[in-house]
Design a protein around this motif. Structure first.
Motif, PDB file in Angstrom:
ATOM      1  N   ASP A 178       0.850  -1.183   0.000  1.00  0.00           N
ATOM      2  CA  ASP A 178       0.000   0.000   0.000  1.00  0.00           C
ATOM      3  C   ASP A 178       0.892   1.241   0.000  1.00  0.00           C
ATOM      4  O   ASP A 178       2.088   1.172   0.278  1.00  0.00           O
ATOM      5  CB  ASP A 178      -0.984  -0.018   1.165  1.00  0.00           C
ATOM      6  CG  ASP A 178      -0.356   0.198   2.542  1.00  0.00           C
ATOM      7  OD1 ASP A 178       0.510   1.073   2.680  1.00  0.00           O
ATOM      8  OD2 ASP A 178      -0.760  -0.495   3.496  1.00  0.00           O
ATOM      9  N   SER A 180       0.860   3.892   1.887  1.00  0.00           N
ATOM     10  CA  SER A 180       0.868   4.666   3.118  1.00  0.00           C
ATOM     11  C   SER A 180       2.294   5.070   3.491  1.00  0.00           C
ATOM     12  O   SER A 180       3.264   4.372   3.158  1.00  0.00           O
ATOM     13  CB  SER A 180       0.259   3.850   4.259  1.00  0.00           C
ATOM     14  OG  SER A 180       1.098   2.763   4.597  1.00  0.00           O
ATOM     15  N   LYS A 205       2.637  -0.499  -5.989  1.00  0.00           N
ATOM     16  CA  LYS A 205       1.965   0.166  -4.884  1.00  0.00           C
ATOM     17  C   LYS A 205       0.580   0.625  -5.331  1.00  0.00           C
ATOM     18  O   LYS A 205       0.368   0.945  -6.499  1.00  0.00           O
ATOM     19  CB  LYS A 205       2.774   1.368  -4.395  1.00  0.00           C
ATOM     20  CG  LYS A 205       4.093   1.003  -3.726  1.00  0.00           C
ATOM     21  CD  LYS A 205       4.777   2.227  -3.147  1.00  0.00           C
ATOM     22  CE  LYS A 205       6.063   1.860  -2.424  1.00  0.00           C
ATOM     23  NZ  LYS A 205       6.715   3.042  -1.801  1.00  0.00           N
ATOM     24  N   VAL A 208      -4.231   2.879  -0.133  1.00  0.00           N
ATOM     25  CA  VAL A 208      -4.676   2.066   0.997  1.00  0.00           C
ATOM     26  C   VAL A 208      -6.142   1.661   0.844  1.00  0.00           C
ATOM     27  O   VAL A 208      -6.534   0.553   1.222  1.00  0.00           O
ATOM     28  CB  VAL A 208      -4.469   2.832   2.322  1.00  0.00           C
ATOM     29  CG1 VAL A 208      -5.041   2.052   3.494  1.00  0.00           C
ATOM     30  CG2 VAL A 208      -2.996   3.116   2.549  1.00  0.00           C
ATOM     31  N   SER A 232       1.596  -4.136   3.973  1.00  0.00           N
ATOM     32  CA  SER A 232       0.465  -3.234   4.161  1.00  0.00           C
ATOM     33  C   SER A 232       0.227  -2.983   5.638  1.00  0.00           C
ATOM     34  O   SER A 232       0.728  -3.716   6.499  1.00  0.00           O
ATOM     35  CB  SER A 232      -0.808  -3.821   3.527  1.00  0.00           C
ATOM     36  OG  SER A 232      -1.411  -4.747   4.394  1.00  0.00           O
ATOM     37  N   PHE A 237      -6.986  -3.266   2.376  1.00  0.00           N
ATOM     38  CA  PHE A 237      -5.951  -3.477   1.366  1.00  0.00           C
ATOM     39  C   PHE A 237      -5.403  -4.898   1.453  1.00  0.00           C
ATOM     40  O   PHE A 237      -5.248  -5.583   0.439  1.00  0.00           O
ATOM     41  CB  PHE A 237      -4.817  -2.467   1.527  1.00  0.00           C
ATOM     42  CG  PHE A 237      -3.766  -2.571   0.454  1.00  0.00           C
ATOM     43  CD1 PHE A 237      -3.817  -1.749  -0.664  1.00  0.00           C
ATOM     44  CD2 PHE A 237      -2.739  -3.500   0.540  1.00  0.00           C
ATOM     45  CE1 PHE A 237      -2.859  -1.845  -1.670  1.00  0.00           C
ATOM     46  CE2 PHE A 237      -1.770  -3.611  -0.456  1.00  0.00           C
ATOM     47  CZ  PHE A 237      -1.840  -2.776  -1.561  1.00  0.00           C
TER      48      PHE A 237
END
Length: 404
Positions: A178, A180, A205, A208, A232, A237
């Motif tokens: 993800d 983030s 990637k 999220v 993650s 996700f």
């Protein structure tokens, strides 16, 4: 047959008031009459899902110490502040806790906040210890004179993954992550070390909150990996990633970070069988009797069905490491003596990891585990629940380089 429990649960908000607050300090009491331990607890920010788990166990552990006579016969009090997952708040939080008499501070917060605490701990001369942060630099040089951490660091995650890849005959790894900031930070540490032992053929990637990962996973599979690592923060996700990978490449070996193991409420939301064979990085083993005993005790406080998390075990151990240091120092009011004693704590049996794991500090080692075997690879079964340690590979309990 009943399966061994390796679950780590997220703490429900309703649990917050369960732990008695008798251990909280009144700053008007004479400091010589009690030992103050401070806690920076992220109880309302994005990290609250894990910080409050550790925080409630810190409270319970201090209550238990007091029931057993305190430390060196002196009762222990807890003072708590909340950094709201904002590292910019952390320096003032640490100073505030010290002003309230804290001899040491437990950082029940994320790595970003713990890094900010590290900068303050040295100038303010106050021991800080992080039970949930994973970033090596939280307790590594420079500026780490008063900074410590309990879990195995990310560099050792990479070491264990590399051992797993070798045992499984994997030579081509794809990473699905993800987008983030937390995962970006983790990959910044993991990725270079993984590339030393395996060819990373592709990294993809996605947001999220991505609802469909089919296109990204299809492109990932075009690189012909023989293993995939999902990185993650968990939640939707992770489920979408695992559902998609199982659907498009059901025989592909999958690895994951600890997040999926921390979120048992999500397992029932995964497609039937989609977690089967997934291996995640855990820190608990039912073969460690101390882990079992800690879970049994916490069930008397958090409920009979409570499933122990690594956050619980490492928070408990953080308190006990401070206890050992105060006992060695013979004082809680001299910060330099207490810090010197912290660096003399040796061979404390751990409540997490494999049975042989011990925790130690010295002037050059501020990360507690004496071996990489604080990490445990755990496998999911066909019913989407963990079935126990992955049989193909587990890290050995051998001392880290430079240890006796």
């Amino acid at each position: 047959m009943k399966r061994p429990r390796f679950t780590r649960t997220l703490l429900a908000a309703a649990l917050a008031p369960v732990i008695a607050t008798a251990a909280c300090a009144s700053v008007e009491d004479p400091v010589d009459d009690y030992i103050v331990i401070g806690m920076d607890e992220d109880s309302t920010g994005p990290g609250a899902s894990y910080a409050t788990i550790a925080g409630t166990t810190v409270r319970a552990t201090i209550d238990r110490l007091n029931a057993e006579g305190g430390i060196n016969g002196t009762p222990v009090r807890l003072v708590v502040e909340n950094d709201e997952s904002s590292p910019t708040n952390t320096p003032s939080i640490i100073r505030k806790l010290k002003d309230q008499g804290a001899a040491a501070v437990i950082l029940s917060t994320g790595s970003g906040a713990a890094l900010q605490a590290k900068q303050v701990s040295e100038t303010a001369e106050i021991v800080t210890i992080a039970p949930v942060a994973l970033t090596d630099s939280v307790a590594g040089p420079p500026g780490n004179e008063y900074a410590y951490m309990v879990p195995n660091p990310l560099a050792q995650y990479a070491e264990v993954y590399c051992g797993a890849f070798k045992a499984g005959g994997n030579g081509r790894l794809a990473i699905l992550a993800d987008a983030s900031p937390a995962i970006s930070g983790i990959l910044a540490t993991l990725d270079p070390k993984l590339q030393e032992c395996i060819e990373v053929v592709d990294t993809r990637k996605a947001a999220v909150d991505a609802a469909d990962l089919t296109a990204g996973v299809s492109r990932l599979l075009d690189s012909k990996p023989d293993a995939v690592l999902v990185a993650s923060v968990g939640g939707n996700f992770e489920l979408t990633a695992q559902n998609t990978l199982h659907r498009l490449a059901p025989g592909l070996q999958r690895f994951s970070l600890a997040s999926i193991g921390n979120q048992p409420e999500a397992w029932n939301l995964a497609n039937p069988g989609s977690l089967d064979g997934l291996v995640f990085m855990g820190s608990l083993s039912t073969q460690n009797q101390r882990t079992t005993e800690l879970e049994q005790w916490l069930r008397t406080i958090k409920g009979p069905d409570y499933s122990l998390t690594a956050y619980d075990a490492q928070a408990y151990d953080a308190v006990m490491l401070i206890k050992h240091a105060i006992e060695l120092a013979g004082t809680h009011t001299d910060p330099q003596k207490l810090n010197e004693a912290m660096q003399q704590v040796q061979d404390v049996p751990a409540s997490f990891g494999q049975e042989q794991l011990t925790l130690s500090f010295n002037p050059d080692k501020h990360i507690a585990p004496d071996s990489v075997c604080g990490l445990v690879l755990v496998e999911f079964g066909p019913d989407n629940t963990p079935v126990g340690p992955w049989s193909d590979y587990q890290p050995e309990c051998t001392p880290e380089e430079g240890e006796a």
